[in-house]
Enzyme design. Sequence first.
Site, PDB file in Angstrom:
ATOM      1  N   HIS A 170      54.163  20.591  32.116  1.00  0.00           N
ATOM      2  CA  HIS A 170      53.940  22.003  32.427  1.00  0.00           C
ATOM      3  C   HIS A 170      53.775  22.858  31.167  1.00  0.00           C
ATOM      4  CE1 HIS A 170      58.385  22.473  31.904  1.00  0.00           C
ATOM      5  NE2 HIS A 170      58.050  23.711  31.563  1.00  0.00           N
TER       6      HIS A 170
ATOM      7  N   ASP B 268      56.063  15.546  35.418  1.00  0.00           N
ATOM      8  CA  ASP B 268      56.130  16.616  34.423  1.00  0.00           C
ATOM      9  C   ASP B 268      56.262  16.061  33.009  1.00  0.00           C
ATOM     10  OD1 ASP B 268      55.954  19.188  33.507  1.00  0.00           O
ATOM     11  OD2 ASP B 268      58.020  19.725  33.955  1.00  0.00           O
TER      12      ASP B 268
ATOM     13  N   GLY C  96      61.063  27.712  26.368  1.00  0.00           N
ATOM     14  CA  GLY C  96      60.858  27.201  25.015  1.00  0.00           C
ATOM     15  C   GLY C  96      61.634  25.928  24.748  1.00  0.00           C
ATOM     16  N   ASN C  97      62.569  25.579  25.624  1.00  0.00           N
ATOM     17  CA  ASN C  97      63.283  24.313  25.492  1.00  0.00           C
ATOM     18  C   ASN C  97      62.551  23.174  26.206  1.00  0.00           C
ATOM     19  OD1 ASN C  97      65.945  26.213  25.154  1.00  0.00           O
ATOM     20  ND2 ASN C  97      66.189  24.222  24.169  1.00  0.00           N
ATOM     21  N   SER C  98      61.669  23.511  27.155  1.00  0.00           N
ATOM     22  CA  SER C  98      60.971  22.466  27.909  1.00  0.00           C
ATOM     23  C   SER C  98      60.199  21.554  26.972  1.00  0.00           C
ATOM     24  CB  SER C  98      60.007  23.081  28.917  1.00  0.00           C
ATOM     25  OG  SER C  98      60.699  23.687  29.958  1.00  0.00           O
TER      26      SER C  98
ATOM     27  N   GLY D  93      59.184  -5.475  49.585  1.00  0.00           N
ATOM     28  CA  GLY D  93      59.181  -5.496  51.040  1.00  0.00           C
ATOM     29  C   GLY D  93      60.441  -6.009  51.692  1.00  0.00           C
ATOM     30  N   VAL D  94      61.554  -5.962  50.994  1.00  0.00           N
ATOM     31  CA  VAL D  94      62.816  -6.442  51.541  1.00  0.00           C
ATOM     32  C   VAL D  94      63.849  -5.327  51.422  1.00  0.00           C
ATOM     33  CG1 VAL D  94      64.663  -8.153  51.287  1.00  0.00           C
ATOM     34  CG2 VAL D  94      62.294  -8.809  50.870  1.00  0.00           C
TER      35      VAL D  94
END
Length: 185
Positions: free
Chosen positions: A2, A32, A108-110, A168-169
């Site tokens: 983002h 993200d 601003g930390n993202s 599938g189990v």
Amino acid sequence: YHVIRGGRSCSVTLDTGAVLEVCYVAGDENSDLAVLKVPDGELGESLPAAPFGDSELLVVGDPVYAIGAPRRLRGTLTNGIISAIDRDIEVEGRTMTLLQTNAALNSGNSGGPLINDQGRVVGINVAKYMSGRDSVEGLGFAIPTAYLERIVNDLLEWGEVQPEPLIGVMVIAGERGLLVKSVNP
């Protein structure tokens, strides 16, 4: 993802003040996460890499540190603890399973690292809890390294996230091992 979505160019400013143009490699909106690269010849080969830690070893109460650039204040370090593990949070209409920390996270930390007490990256800061227009202090969230490793490796190898394999189990834990509950045709 983002942070760079919709951008036309991207640069990284080093602690020396040097500004390096970086290349977009690949990204995934659902997780993200995005991968950027410093081109060869622009100090890229001599930049130190932050070592990754195992987020699955974290327990509630472990000390952590967040690095970011809130309000353009580069190199900001905040500290806190892991407040919750595997917290399901809705982010922009999708549910993400994240680490929760009370280390101060702000705009601003993202994209910045969440670091453990050994200096290893255990998460990527991604969100802060908001209530309407008010921010709520002490409720920050990070993508755990155990999750992002697979995503980043897929982005590097394939340019997109690959579907998770299924066998599938359906099994449940029993007293003496695993019990097969159902098998998909």
